[in-house]
Design a protein around this motif. Structure first.
Motif, PDB file in Angstrom:
ATOM      1  N   UNK A 274      41.471  23.786  41.306  1.00  0.00           N
ATOM      2  CA  UNK A 274      42.836  23.813  41.833  1.00  0.00           C
ATOM      3  C   UNK A 274      43.760  24.271  40.711  1.00  0.00           C
ATOM      4  N   UNK A 275      44.310  25.413  40.859  1.00  0.00           N
ATOM      5  CA  UNK A 275      45.234  25.899  39.843  1.00  0.00           C
ATOM      6  C   UNK A 275      46.440  26.457  40.547  1.00  0.00           C
ATOM      7  N   UNK A 276      47.577  26.267  39.901  1.00  0.00           N
ATOM      8  CA  UNK A 276      48.738  26.935  40.471  1.00  0.00           C
ATOM      9  C   UNK A 276      48.542  28.403  40.201  1.00  0.00           C
ATOM     10  N   UNK A 277      48.837  29.160  41.108  1.00  0.00           N
ATOM     11  CA  UNK A 277      48.332  30.510  41.219  1.00  0.00           C
ATOM     12  C   UNK A 277      48.603  31.482  40.090  1.00  0.00           C
ATOM     13  N   UNK A 278      47.568  32.199  39.789  1.00  0.00           N
ATOM     14  CA  UNK A 278      47.697  33.410  38.991  1.00  0.00           C
ATOM     15  C   UNK A 278      47.732  34.547  39.993  1.00  0.00           C
ATOM     16  N   UNK A 279      48.523  35.527  39.760  1.00  0.00           N
ATOM     17  CA  UNK A 279      48.517  36.672  40.667  1.00  0.00           C
ATOM     18  C   UNK A 279      47.312  37.535  40.341  1.00  0.00           C
ATOM     19  N   UNK A 280      46.987  38.429  41.244  1.00  0.00           N
ATOM     20  CA  UNK A 280      45.825  39.290  40.990  1.00  0.00           C
ATOM     21  C   UNK A 280      46.199  40.464  40.094  1.00  0.00           C
ATOM     22  N   UNK A 281      47.523  40.697  39.986  1.00  0.00           N
ATOM     23  CA  UNK A 281      47.942  41.816  39.163  1.00  0.00           C
ATOM     24  C   UNK A 281      47.367  43.125  39.646  1.00  0.00           C
ATOM     25  N   UNK A 282      47.172  43.210  40.967  1.00  0.00           N
ATOM     26  CA  UNK A 282      46.689  44.465  41.539  1.00  0.00           C
ATOM     27  C   UNK A 282      45.183  44.575  41.546  1.00  0.00           C
ATOM     28  N   UNK A 283      44.519  43.538  41.104  1.00  0.00           N
ATOM     29  CA  UNK A 283      43.053  43.611  41.106  1.00  0.00           C
ATOM     30  C   UNK A 283      42.521  43.210  42.473  1.00  0.00           C
ATOM     31  N   UNK A 284      41.239  43.530  42.679  1.00  0.00           N
ATOM     32  CA  UNK A 284      40.627  43.121  43.940  1.00  0.00           C
ATOM     33  C   UNK A 284      39.156  42.847  43.694  1.00  0.00           C
ATOM     34  N   UNK A 285      38.557  42.088  44.627  1.00  0.00           N
ATOM     35  CA  UNK A 285      37.137  41.828  44.530  1.00  0.00           C
ATOM     36  C   UNK A 285      36.821  40.590  43.719  1.00  0.00           C
ATOM     37  N   UNK A 286      35.558  40.502  43.299  1.00  0.00           N
ATOM     38  CA  UNK A 286      35.110  39.325  42.572  1.00  0.00           C
ATOM     39  C   UNK A 286      34.680  39.737  41.158  1.00  0.00           C
ATOM     40  N   UNK A 287      35.093  38.957  40.183  1.00  0.00           N
ATOM     41  CA  UNK A 287      34.766  39.274  38.776  1.00  0.00           C
ATOM     42  C   UNK A 287      34.322  38.013  38.068  1.00  0.00           C
TER      43      UNK A 287
END
Lengths: 285, 314, 362, 430
Positions: free
Chosen positions: C264-277
């Motif tokens: 549970x984390x207060x959100x980090x944005x994806x910064x335009x990324x997608x998928x799983x890393x």
């Protein structure tokens, strides 16, 4: 680890070591002491009395020997001294500037030049002596001290360049750079920073130049013709012959002692520096 | 203050130059200035004379008249038909091969012994290296001739002890040995080098071997010797180069003759006699060049052989 | 005003590039610290500014003027060397006066400036001494004095404290901080590998790695918002804990999982990324606190405990074997083998993608 | 611009002229004869201290009498002198006038290095009083390049006391080589352990020359060796037999006997010594017992006993010298000036003229008188020939010395040594 006497605490070993050292020291110094003692003995006692304390003490050998060659021996000493001083000045100047370039400056073919310099270390002096003589003769410089002194201003003693290069390499480059930041060009860096810092090494150069020049015989023999210009070793050699009309070992010994005297004095004054100089550079004394 | 800064700053945008190259050029010029004396020296006082002597070595130059080209005749005679030359080579080789290792060995032993005697070391060191300072001076030659002469110090001492005396410098069997002793007597220089080397052996290493239970002899052979091996090489090479060129002792002790019957005819002494006394300067020059080759080969061999016994700390 | 500008500066030795594409503006009066591991090029960069190293490409502007070819002494820059580089054959006075002498400054002026610098640095009693008769700290002050005397507009410091012992280092650091106050108009560029020095002295820190700038910013910014894994790991002591995590980018936000368990984390944005890393989760040891097993973000066994006085550091191993450090105040009693449950404020967590770049927070 | 009055201007010019002349004179030194500046020449010689002292006195005298010639001096022991001389000649810096030993003289004459003095002979150099041979040795064809400064002969010195003690004094009469050997051996035995009859003169080439001359041959003829292998083998054999019975010292003793004070006679190891006659002075100075001088041995019943008297040392000037004229004047002075003759005494060797003999006889001390007498008595006996040596003699001399030592150390046989000498000589003279 039951018995662990270190070498320092083993008395038998220590005594043995001391005995060896003393025995060698006696063997080593006896000839020199005998030379000195003999120079104060009357002629008749020199070879009949091998002891070091003259049964009969005399200064006659010195007094007579001093003027035996017509020219007072002091003149020869002075001639030698003049040559030595000029040789020292020449070596200090020429070897230090060359060493600075080799140690600090980047220039094309620097490795090659350095190698060349090291090669001249093992060049037998005989290879160059005659052509050099002819050159000096054509310059009208024979029978002057120029051939003995001038080469020193052209950094021909590669040993000293090598010594100074090693020393300068040990000086932190930060100092050069600090000086550069302080506004020095390469010449100022050399003159204000490197040269003064090299003082201990330069003292060595001076000492060894003196030692070698003072004892040099061959080049002085071929270049100096006139007795008034003779150096101490030449005079001593002349002395060997000058005494052939009489038995004068005492005088010969006395004058030998006199020519060795400056070396003794230098040795006493600069014992440590000389030892360190030999140690760090492998110069032969 | 800012003005000093600014004065040289080039204003405006320009194409970037390679400042490193510029400063290198300046440095090369400075190097040239600093090296001028040395360059003049090596060209005028070393290289040209060397070329001169090399050319002369192919002539029958007698010093007194113009040199005449004789091709390789000097070298041929030298290598194939001059028994005196071979004798001088033999004498010099014996001198080098005996006196140099002997002097270096004595120097090593004394240095190690001395390094353990802490209090008196300075005194002994002084006594030991004084002779090597006096080195090749005429006075020492004179002294040596008297010490080993038939009524000299050695014989006085020997007969005092009831021994048979002989003429050490008059007998070809012994004459060379007096010069070898003279060279060994001057072991001071290598000794001082060893002494400095011994002092640099880390105390911890020595202490570790003591803890490991090594006795002094083992310590000498296992620790001191390998750690000093670079200095041993250095001393051997330097002493060898010097010994090959030894002149003054033989000149003074044998009265310039190399006698008795050539037993002290050092290489350089023969070279000198041929060149200056017998008017064969071309021949002498070829000898000088062969000597140069001998020394170079010897030095190269020493360094090559050193791979197998000299231990360098990486 | 910009005192020093570096534009696309490069430097290479042979084929090896040691400085690549450095772009940096340093403002007048600013105290900038170059920090980075050894070999990162920070000293080289400093020496390029000094003029002791050439610049292969790019431009160096000093006071807005092209300065690539200006000799060091003409750049209006003074430098304090790591080794101090005091001239051993000159006394303190001569050391201080040397640059002025070379510049043919008049005698009274030299006296005045040297005296002023000596007063400022409390060196007056030592003016006749040689460097080797001085203590380390005094030598350091002479080295600084040499810079002050020149009234240079820019001071460069090359790891000036690294030769001092720990206590003296702290004292001298404070002196430099005071000096900075006193010479407010002087631009200072300072190189160190010690991040404490960097944090305490710098107006701005430049973190260098392998010849590149990783991040430039105020100390607190670097601490709070490291731009990437390298900066995050470099700034702060003990270093930030890094934990492998799986990042899933969905609809502009990031979901973080460790060992298949969502965190549970207060959100980090994806910064335009997608998928799983495969990414990294970072948390500083000082931001960890004990929690109940249920509320815990991490649980692990204590391997080793260090009592440092005011703090206690626990070396732990998490369930999946990942090592972790936690820093508590001294009142906490810990034992080896004890199982700890830890939590952290969501705002204290850092998240890095597969390339090591920090994810922006919402 | 100021114009100067006519008068002073001329004066200035005159002054200028004068000063330029003066400067030129200073600069050119002696080269310009017109000026009364002294010509600077350099004289050099070899010898012992006595020679150096007396030569310098004589030269001071010369400068006094010839104020237009300034003489600079160089002197050295024989070996050093000859180490330096070829180098000086090669570089062009040889002294304007110098002493030259016959040992090396022909090395220089054959190479054309010496000035022809012919034109000065008779005019500048008066040779009318000189003994025959003194000038002839230095004369080849039309040219005279060296003028002898002495006339000397080899001689046998003996310690009178020891001869008397051993009872062999009478053996000196009618001294044949065999008698010499018997006498030497007797003296050696009589002296006791480590005592010998005479020095080992097997390497003394001038004595060997006597030996072959007595056999009707010469050391050299036509630029080659003038004797046979057998002569040399006989010579080596003779000295080997001397050494075998302590007639002469072993080679190790001989090896150490360079220089007067080291000679076996002076060291009280031998009763006799061979040498050049004037050396009697030096030997006597080193000894308390009185020394006698006698002619060297002769062959049994030979009509010509082969004694040689001739000049051995010379005055020469280098061909490249610019001051041959002045050198010639100096040579004349040294040969003929009464004061110079007196000053030099016997230090350069026996007198070269009757005049010199007479002058020296007046003031001679005992040893000098013995030498003068010896030469006087020998002169009618001596061969009228004054054979000269040749280029390469110096090297042959040391070769003979070395081979004699080799035989002594039993490293070779007399025959092999003789063979060796001939093959080496081929190369040296080749």
């Amino acid at each position: 680890m039951s018995e662990a006497p270190t070498q320092a605490t083993n008395p038998a070993r220590r005594a043995g070591r001391m005995l060896l050292l003393i025995a060698v020291a006696v063997l080593m110094s006896y000839p020199l002491l005998w030379l000195i003692a003999s120079s104060f003995k009357p002629e008749s006692l020199i070879f009949s009395d091998p002891g070091l304390i003259p049964a009969q003490f005399t200064l006659a050998n010195y007094l007579e020997g001093w003027n035996r060659l017509g020219v007072p021996f002091g003149i020869f000493m002075l001639n030698s001294a003049v040559i030595c001083v000029l040789a020292i000045v020449g070596n200090l100047f020429s070897c230090s500037v060359a060493a600075y370039a080799f140690a600090r400056l980047e220039f094309p073919f620097s490795k090659l030049a350095f190698g060349l310099m090291l090669l001249t270390l093992m060049l037998p002096f005989h290879v160059t002596v005659l052509p050099q003589y002819i050159v000096f003769q054509n310059l009208g410089a024979v029978n002057t001290i120029i051939p003995l002194v001038l080469p020193k201003f052209f950094a021909v003693d590669a040993f000293f360049i090598f010594l100074l290069v090693q020393f300068i390499r040990g000086i932190p480059r930060d100092l050069d750079q600090a000086a550069e930041m302080d506004g020095c060009n390469k010449y100022q860096i050399f003159w204000h920073i490197i040269f003064p810092i090299c003082r201990p090494a330069l003292v060595l150069v001076a000492i060894f130049t003196f030692l070698w020049t003072w004892s040099d015989f061959f080049s002085q023999l071929i270049y100096l013709n006139q007795v008034e210009k003779y150096t101490a070793p030449l005079a001593l050699n002349l002395f060997i012959d000058a005494t052939s009309g009489e038995s004068a070992w005492g005088m010969l010994f006395a004058m030998s002692v006199i020519t060795l005297l400056p070396l003794f004095i230098l040795f006493v004054l600069f014992q440590r520096q000389i030892a360190e100089g030999i140690a760090t550079t492998g110069l032969k004394g | 203050m800012a003005q000093d800064t600014v004065e040289a700053v080039i204003t405006g945008k320009q194409a970037t130059r390679d400042a490193t190259a510029a400063s290198r050029r300046g440095e090369a010029w400075a190097a040239l200035v600093f090296l001028t004396p040395w360059i003049l020296g090596i060209v005028l006082l070393t290289a040209l004379p060397m070329i001169g002597s090399f050319v002369l070595s192919f002539s029958n130059y007698d010093l007194l008249s113009a040199p005449r080209w004789v091709g390789t005749a000097n070298y041929e005679r030298l290598l194939f038909s001059d028994p005196r030359y071979l004798k001088s080579l033999e004498v010099t080789t014996v001198y080098v091969l005996v006196s140099v290792p002997l002097a270096v060995a004595v120097a090593l032993i004394i240095a190690v012994t001395l390094s353990e005697a802490t209090r008196s070391a300075n005194f002994f060191r002084g006594v030991y290296y004084l002779p090597s300072l006096l080195g090749g001076s005429v006075a020492i030659g004179v002294l040596w001739r008297q010490i080993f002469g038939s009524s000299g110090l050695v014989n006085i001492s020997l007969s005092g002890l009831g021994f048979q005396t002989t003429s050490w410098i008059g007998d070809p069997r012994y004459a060379l040995w007096t010069l070898i002793i003279l060279n060994v007597w001057q072991f001071g220089a290598p000794m001082v080098i060893f002494l400095a080397g011994v002092r640099q052996i880390p105390k911890e290493v020595v202490e570790a071997t003591i803890m490991d239970g090594a006795n002094p002899v083992q310590r000498f052979f296992r620790i001191t010797l390998p750690l000093l091996s670079p200095l041993i090489l250095f001393n051997l090479v330097m002493q060898t180069i010097t010994a090959f060129q030894a002149f003054v002792p033989a000149y003074v002790v044998s009265d310039g003759s190399g006698g008795p019957i050539d037993s002290t005819l050092f290489y350089t002494l023969y070279l000198y006699l041929e060149g200056f006394r017998n008017f064969r300067m071309g021949y002498a020059m070829s000898m000088a060049w062969v000597l140069l080759v001998i020394i170079a080969v010897f030095t190269a061999l020493s360094f090559y052989a050193s791979r197998f016994w000299v231990h360098y700390e990486s | 005003m910009t005192a020093i500008s570096l534009r696309d500066v490069r430097k290479s030795y042979g084929g090896l590039e040691v400085i690549s594409d450095v772009d940096l503006d340093i403002e007048t009066g600013e105290f900038v610290v170059f920090v980075g591991p050894s070999g990162c090029g920070k000293s080289t960069l400093l020496r390029m500014i000094a003029g002791l190293e050439g610049i292969n490409a790019g431009e160096l502007l000093i006071d807005g003027k092209f300065a690539n070819d200006v000799p060091p002494a003409r750049r209006g820059i003074a430098m304090v060397f790591q080794s101090y580089a005091l001239y051993p054959h000159m006394n303190v006075f001569e050391n201080l006066a040397f640059s002025l002498k070379i510049a043919h400054v008049g005698k009274p002026e030299i006296e005045r400036r040297v005296q002023a610098a000596a007063d400022m640095l409390q060196l007056t009693p030592y003016l006749k001494r040689r460097p080797r008769q001085l203590s380390g700290g005094q030598r350091q002050r002479v080295a600084i004095g040499r810079a002050i005397v020149r009234e240079a507009k820019v001071f460069l410091f090359d790891e000036p404290l690294s030769n001092l012992d720990a206590a003296l280092r702290v004292a001298t650091r404070i002196e430099i901080a005071r000096l900075k106050e006193r010479l407010a108009d002087t631009t200072m560029v300072y190189v160190t590998h010690d991040q404490v020095e960097a944090m305490t002295l710098a107006d701005r820190i430049v973190v260098l790695n392998a010849g590149r700038i990783e991040q430039v910013g105020r100390p607190v910014d670097l601490y709070d918002n490291p731009r990437n894994l390298f900066v995050a790991g470099f700034i702060g002591s003990p270093a930030m804990n890094f934990l492998p995590a799986t990042l899933t980018f969905e609809n502009g936000s990031t979901r973080i999982e460790r060992n298949g368990k969502p965190l549970v984390t207060t959100g980090f944005t994806s910064g335009g990324r997608a998928g799983v890393q495969n990414g990294t989760l970072g948390v500083r040891p000082e931001h960890l606190d004990l929690a109940s097993p249920e509320a815990a973000l991490f649980s692990g066994t204590v391997d080793l405990v260090e009592h440092l006085g005011e703090v206690t550091i626990a070396y732990m191993r998490l369930d999946d074997g990942t090592p972790m450090l936690a820093k508590f105040d001294r009142t906490r009693e810990l034992e080896k083998g004890e199982i700890l449950h830890l939590k952290a404020e969501p705002s204290d967590l850092h998240c890095f993608d597969a390339d090591g770049m920090a994810l922006p927070r919402r | 611009m100021t114009t100067f009055p006519r008068g002073p201007r001329l004066d200035r010019r005159g002054a200028l002229k004068l000063s330029i002349g003066g400067a030129a004179a200073l600069w050119l030194g002696s080269a310009t004869q017109g000026f009364a500046q002294a010509t600077q020449i350099k004289a050099s010689w070899y010898g012992g201290q006595d020679t150096h002292d007396r030569m310098q006195q004589a030269l001071a005298l010369f400068s006094e009498k010839n104020p237009d010639i300034q003489v600079g001096v160089e002197f050295a022991p024989f070996a050093d002198f000859y180490d330096r001389l070829p180098v000086q000649y090669s570089g062009g810096g040889a002294p304007d006038v110098h002493r030259h030993s016959m040992t090396y003289l022909f090395d220089y004459i054959e190479r054309g290095l010496l000035a022809d003095l012919t034109q000065h002979i008779g005019s500048t150099i008066d040779i009318s009083g000189l003994y025959p041979g003194v000038v002839e040795i230095g004369t080849a064809g039309e040219q005279t390049q060296a003028i002898g400064n002495n006339q000397i002969a080899v001689a046998l010195f003996y310690n009178q006391e020891k001869l008397d003690a051993a009872g062999v004094t009478g053996a000196l009469d009618n001294l044949t080589w065999d008698a010499f050997r018997d006498m030497a051996i007797e003296l050696g035995q009589a002296g006791g352990d480590q005592h010998y009859g005479t020095n080992d003169a097997g390497g003394f080439i001038a004595l060997f020359e006597l030996f072959v001359t007595q056999r009707g041959k010469g050391l050299y003829s036509d630029g080659a060796l003038g004797f046979d292998r057998q002569d040399l083998a006989d010579w080596f054999t003779f000295w080997h037999s001397m050494r075998a019975e302590r007639g002469a010292p072993p080679p190790s003793v001989t090896a150490e006997s360079a220089g007067f004070q080291n000679s076996p006679m002076v060291r009280n190891l031998a009763a006799m010594q061979t040498g050049w006659c004037q050396q009697l002075v030096f030997f006597q100075a080193l000894m308390t017992q009185e020394l006698g001088i006698h002619a060297c041995p002769s062959p049994e019943g030979a009509s010509d006993n082969g004694h040689l008297i001739r000049a051995l040392d010379f005055w020469v000037a280098p061909a490249r010298s610019a001051h041959v004229e002045q050198s010639a004047r100096l040579i004349d002075f040294l040969l003929n000036d009464e004061e110079a003759i007196q000053t030099l005494g016997l230090t350069l060797g026996g007198p070269a003229s009757d005049k010199a003999s007479a002058i020296l006889a007046e003031t001679a001390d005992a040893p000098s008188a013995k030498i003068l007498n010896y030469l006087e008595e020998l002169r009618p006996l001596a061969s009228p020939q004054t054979p000269h040596w040749i280029s390469g003699h110096g090297e042959l001399e040391s070769l003979l010395n070395r081979l004699n030592a080799s035989v002594g150390f039993e490293q070779t046989t007399p025959e092999a040594a003789a063979e060796n000498f001939f093959s080496e000589a081929d190369r040296i003279l080749g």
